[in-house]
Design a protein around this motif. Structure first.
Motif, PDB file in Angstrom:
ATOM      1  N   HIS A 171      75.127 -55.540  16.648  1.00 22.04           N
ATOM      2  CA  HIS A 171      74.434 -55.452  15.361  1.00 22.04           C
ATOM      3  C   HIS A 171      74.399 -53.983  14.976  1.00 22.04           C
ATOM      4  N   GLU A 228      67.112 -54.555  12.826  1.00 23.78           N
ATOM      5  CA  GLU A 228      67.910 -54.897  11.650  1.00 23.78           C
ATOM      6  C   GLU A 228      67.070 -55.577  10.565  1.00 23.78           C
ATOM      7  N   TRP A 229      65.852 -55.901  10.885  1.00 22.86           N
ATOM      8  CA  TRP A 229      64.958 -56.571   9.930  1.00 22.86           C
ATOM      9  C   TRP A 229      64.018 -55.592   9.226  1.00 22.86           C
ATOM     10  N   HIS A 255      74.801 -57.767   7.515  1.00 23.82           N
ATOM     11  CA  HIS A 255      73.586 -58.426   7.943  1.00 23.82           C
ATOM     12  C   HIS A 255      72.734 -58.719   6.710  1.00 23.82           C
ATOM     13  N   TYR A 268      80.252 -61.202  12.222  1.00 25.21           N
ATOM     14  CA  TYR A 268      78.990 -61.837  11.828  1.00 25.21           C
ATOM     15  C   TYR A 268      78.859 -61.647  10.315  1.00 25.21           C
ATOM     16  N   TRP A 313      81.277 -65.596  12.545  1.00 27.00           N
ATOM     17  CA  TRP A 313      79.957 -65.912  13.102  1.00 27.00           C
ATOM     18  C   TRP A 313      78.946 -65.853  11.967  1.00 27.00           C
ATOM     19  N   ASP A 333      75.417 -66.676   9.891  1.00 31.96           N
ATOM     20  CA  ASP A 333      74.038 -66.697  10.347  1.00 31.96           C
ATOM     21  C   ASP A 333      73.108 -67.130   9.206  1.00 31.96           C
ATOM     22  N   ARG A 373      76.407 -71.989  12.531  1.00 25.22           N
ATOM     23  CA  ARG A 373      75.501 -71.446  11.514  1.00 25.22           C
ATOM     24  C   ARG A 373      76.200 -71.270  10.163  1.00 25.22           C
ATOM     25  N   GLU A 431      69.769 -69.390  20.876  1.00 30.38           N
ATOM     26  CA  GLU A 431      69.547 -67.938  20.800  1.00 30.38           C
ATOM     27  C   GLU A 431      68.377 -67.511  21.668  1.00 30.38           C
ATOM     28  N   CYS A 469      73.456 -66.642  22.581  1.00 30.94           N
ATOM     29  CA  CYS A 469      73.459 -65.231  22.178  1.00 30.94           C
ATOM     30  C   CYS A 469      72.112 -64.622  22.577  1.00 30.94           C
ATOM     31  N   TRP A 515      68.140 -56.781  18.238  1.00 26.35           N
ATOM     32  CA  TRP A 515      69.569 -56.903  17.946  1.00 26.35           C
ATOM     33  C   TRP A 515      70.087 -55.572  17.411  1.00 26.35           C
TER      34      TRP A 515
HETATM   35  O1  FHN Z   1      67.509 -62.940  11.845  1.00 25.37           O
HETATM   36  C1  FHN Z   1      68.710 -62.851  12.565  1.00 25.37           C
HETATM   37  C2  FHN Z   1      68.626 -61.763  13.575  1.00 25.37           C
HETATM   38  O2  FHN Z   1      68.479 -60.526  12.915  1.00 25.37           O
HETATM   39  C3  FHN Z   1      69.904 -61.741  14.420  1.00 25.37           C
HETATM   40  O3  FHN Z   1      71.025 -61.453  13.605  1.00 25.37           O
HETATM   41  C4  FHN Z   1      70.064 -63.116  15.082  1.00 25.37           C
HETATM   42  C5  FHN Z   1      71.329 -63.156  15.925  1.00 25.37           C
HETATM   43  O4  FHN Z   1      71.576 -64.488  16.267  1.00 25.37           O
HETATM   44  N1  FHN Z   1      70.165 -64.123  14.036  1.00 25.37           N
HETATM   45  C6  FHN Z   1      69.016 -64.223  13.186  1.00 25.37           C
HETATM   46  C7  FHN Z   1      67.819 -64.798  13.935  1.00 25.37           C
HETATM   47  O5  FHN Z   1      68.223 -66.080  14.420  1.00 25.37           O
END
Ligand code: FHN
Length: 597
Positions: A57, A80-81, A128, A172, A226, A228, A257, A269, A284, A291
């Motif tokens: 990430h 990352e959030w 992301h 991703y 990948w 998400d 996903r 996860e 993961c 991350w």
């Molecule tokens: O919110 C995302 C998180 O930042 C990260 O990327 C994970 C990785 O699987 N996926 C989400 C949370 O399930």
């Protein structure tokens, strides 16, 4: 919303019908929904062989690295959030791009670190949820080439490095959530754009998400897409992403996903499903607790945890995608480098017991795990038997030979039959590797194993009866598997009906005496609840002890039992009293530990 878009979002008009600009001069359609099992197996072959991959990430969130204007962290996932957690307006977050200049980035070095750790593929965040593209994109100028002093395309450099070092590359992409865009949905940016009724999701998909996925596929030819956080996507929109990827990269593997039940594999996860998952799955997991890079997160998993996680996952037939969050300078945190190096040392010796293996036929092993290849079983011994005798429960096959995988000379170990379905391997006095010593068994024919748990009597073993293997008679009581929240304890919960109960059958090779522990969580409402545990003929009535909550688990000793053998026995847990409005408790496991004589 425009009528046309309404039809699209209702799934009545497939997205691609209305996007001539995106799909001009398209290659012949590959209908991923009509692929034969043989075609899918061929496409998945390298992934099933690889078993171990690196997740990364990396984004402009590595600049704040988990801190923002001195704000107190109210929740986790700040790496990352951070834009969402600190509700940073776009106009304040965007300037981070001008500070992002990872001058120490070296794609060859990243790929070398992954390869030397024993990883055979990698997946990196192309975009992301903050909306920033880490690749050259014409669909949005908010990308690393156009918006940062770095001005290079690291994804292009990684693609070349991966090709040079024979490692597969995946990307991703969060195709629904995007906190930089007014029309994205899912967990959206409600602090800049609070009125969801004004959001045109189809416009976001049409103008950014779909075009960028197409750019990624055409520019880098990924082995994996990948996706998400697919929330708010309709089935037809998920299908559109899947078709778009496979149209341009027919062999590309797509995870589940992408959304709406599509995709090639499941993605549990931060936890390992106790019984694995039917079909292909990939666990993961973060290497620390974030991350994306978080400068204050020093909770690193030691190599022993990483290796045993990998073995546990592969023993259930899955892949392990382990995450590193590179820094804003473009390097891996030094702790991560050290851990990956140590894991790689183990993989150098033992990779044969991981790559290309399938789920081991031996479950309920108190001393470790098993993985399998045709004609071979790999016994992963975590806990070395004190008396040197490794009991292999339930194995009916003839064992032709056994040796430590690390022994290049393959000096045979002594193998004897303990019963018609149990084998003993005489091990050296000390393990080759205290984390996991692998013993290879060459067996005759396909594995033939009695799946019933064998309770081992030698001291040092913990015989764990996990609730995922219990025979549950439950009208209200039900099994809750691990999830992102629980992560560590699966359980039987909602146990409000006194008629609900559970049992396990197990074998013993001979008489033994065992301490019995029950691991459960109990809310204060459970304070007057009672249950009875029976082992063979013995009953152990027990009062529930409040632990603070149904998911606050503790172990409680309920007694000591003599169990005769050889034979087959039953262990049961039945309610005796359940206070109105409470559940009996949330049961995680029962553990029988041999009493030292
Ligand atoms: O919110 C995302 C998180 O930042 C990260 O990327 C994970 C990785 O699987 N996926 C989400 C949370 O399930």
């Amino acid at each position: 919303m425009h009528r046309h878009n309404a039809l699209v979002c209702a799934g009545l008009v497939p997205m691609w019908v209305c996007l001539p600009s995106v799909l001009a001069a398209e290659p012949p359609a590959v209908d991923p929904l009509k692929e034969s099992p043989a075609q899918r197996d061929a496409r998945m072959a390298w992934w099933r062989e690889a078993r171990f991959g690196l997740f990364m990430h990396w984004g402009i969130y590595a600049v704040p690295a988990g801190e923002w204007k001195g704000l107190e962290k109210t929740k986790d996932l700040w790496g990352e959030w951070i834009m969402q957690r600190a509700r940073i307006p776009v106009k304040e977050y965007e300037p981070l791009a001008k500070q992002f200049n990872p001058v120490r980035f070296n794609a060859d070095e990243w790929v070398r670190l992954a390869r030397e750790a024993g990883m055979r593929y990698m997946v990196i965040t192309a975009k992301h949820c903050d909306g920033f593209a880490m690749f050259a994109s014409k669909a949005s100028k908010y990308n690393i080439v156009d918006a940062t002093p770095f001005g290079r395309d690291p994804m292009k450099e990684l693609a070349k490095a991966c090709a040079d070092q024979q490692i597969k590359l995946g990307f991703y992409y969060s195709h629904s959530w995007d906190w930089h865009e007014p029309d994205a949905l899912g967990l959206d940016n409600s602090w800049d754009w609070p009125d969801r009724t004004k959001k045109d999701f189809a416009k976001y998909l049409r103008e950014k998400s779909l075009p960028q996925v197409k750019e990624i596929v055409l520019q880098y030819r990924p082995a994996i897409m990948w996706f998400d956080v697919p929330s708010d996507l309709t089935r037809s929109q998920s299908e559109e992403f899947l078709r778009l990827v496979r149209r341009h990269q027919p062999d590309c593997i797509v995870n589940d996903r992408v959304g709406n039940g599509l995709g090639d594999y499941a993605t549990p996860e931060q936890f390992i499903p106790p019984q694995g998952i039917r079909g292909d799955f990939e666990v993961c997991m973060t290497l620390n607790e974030h991350w994306g890079y978080d400068k204050n997160d020093h909770h690193w998993k030691p190599p022993s945890t990483v290796i045993r996680n990998l073995v546990d996952i592969v023993s259930k037939g899955g892949n392990y995608l382990l995450n590193v969050g590179p820094t804003a300078e473009g390097v891996f945190p030094p702790q991560a480098v050290r851990i990956l190096h140590d894991v790689g040392q183990w993989m150098k010796t033992n990779g044969e017991s991981i790559y290309g293996t399938t789920a081991g036929p031996l479950r309920h092993l108190p001393w470790g795990r098993s993985t399998s290849k045709p004609g071979k079983l790999y016994l992963h011994v975590f806990d070395w038997p004190s008396d040197g005798g490794l009991i292999i429960p339930g194995l009916k096959n003839k064992v032709q030979r056994a040796w430590p995988l690390a022994d290049a000379a393959r000096k045979p170990l002594d193998v004897s039959r303990q019963s018609d379905q149990d084998v003993v391997v005489r091990l050296p006095a000390h393990p080759v590797d205290p984390i996991d010593t692998v013993i290879v068994l060459e067996i005759e024919g396909a594995p033939d194993v009695n799946p019933m748990m064998l309770v081992l009597a030698p001291p040092g073993y913990k015989n764990t009866f996990g609730v995922s293997t219990a025979n549950l008679r439950g009208r209200t009581a039900k099994y809750y598997g691990l999830s992102l929240e629980q992560r560590r304890y699966d359980r039987i919960g909602s146990w409000t009906n006194p008629e609900d109960w559970l049992s396990w059958e197990f074998r013993t090779l001979g008489p033994g005496t065992y301490d019995i522990e029950v691991i459960y969580g109990a809310d204060p409402a459970c304070k007057d609840n009672e249950f009875v545990l029976t082992v063979g003929e013995r009953e152990f009535p027990s009062k529930v002890t409040v632990t603070g909550g149904y998911q606050t688990f503790q172990a409680f000793k309920v007694g000591t039992a003599e169990i005769p053998g050889p034979g087959v026995h039953t262990l049961t847990v039945k309610p005796k009293a359940i206070a109105p409005g409470s559940g009996l408790m949330d049961l995680h496991a029962v553990v029988l530990t041999p009493v030292k004589k």
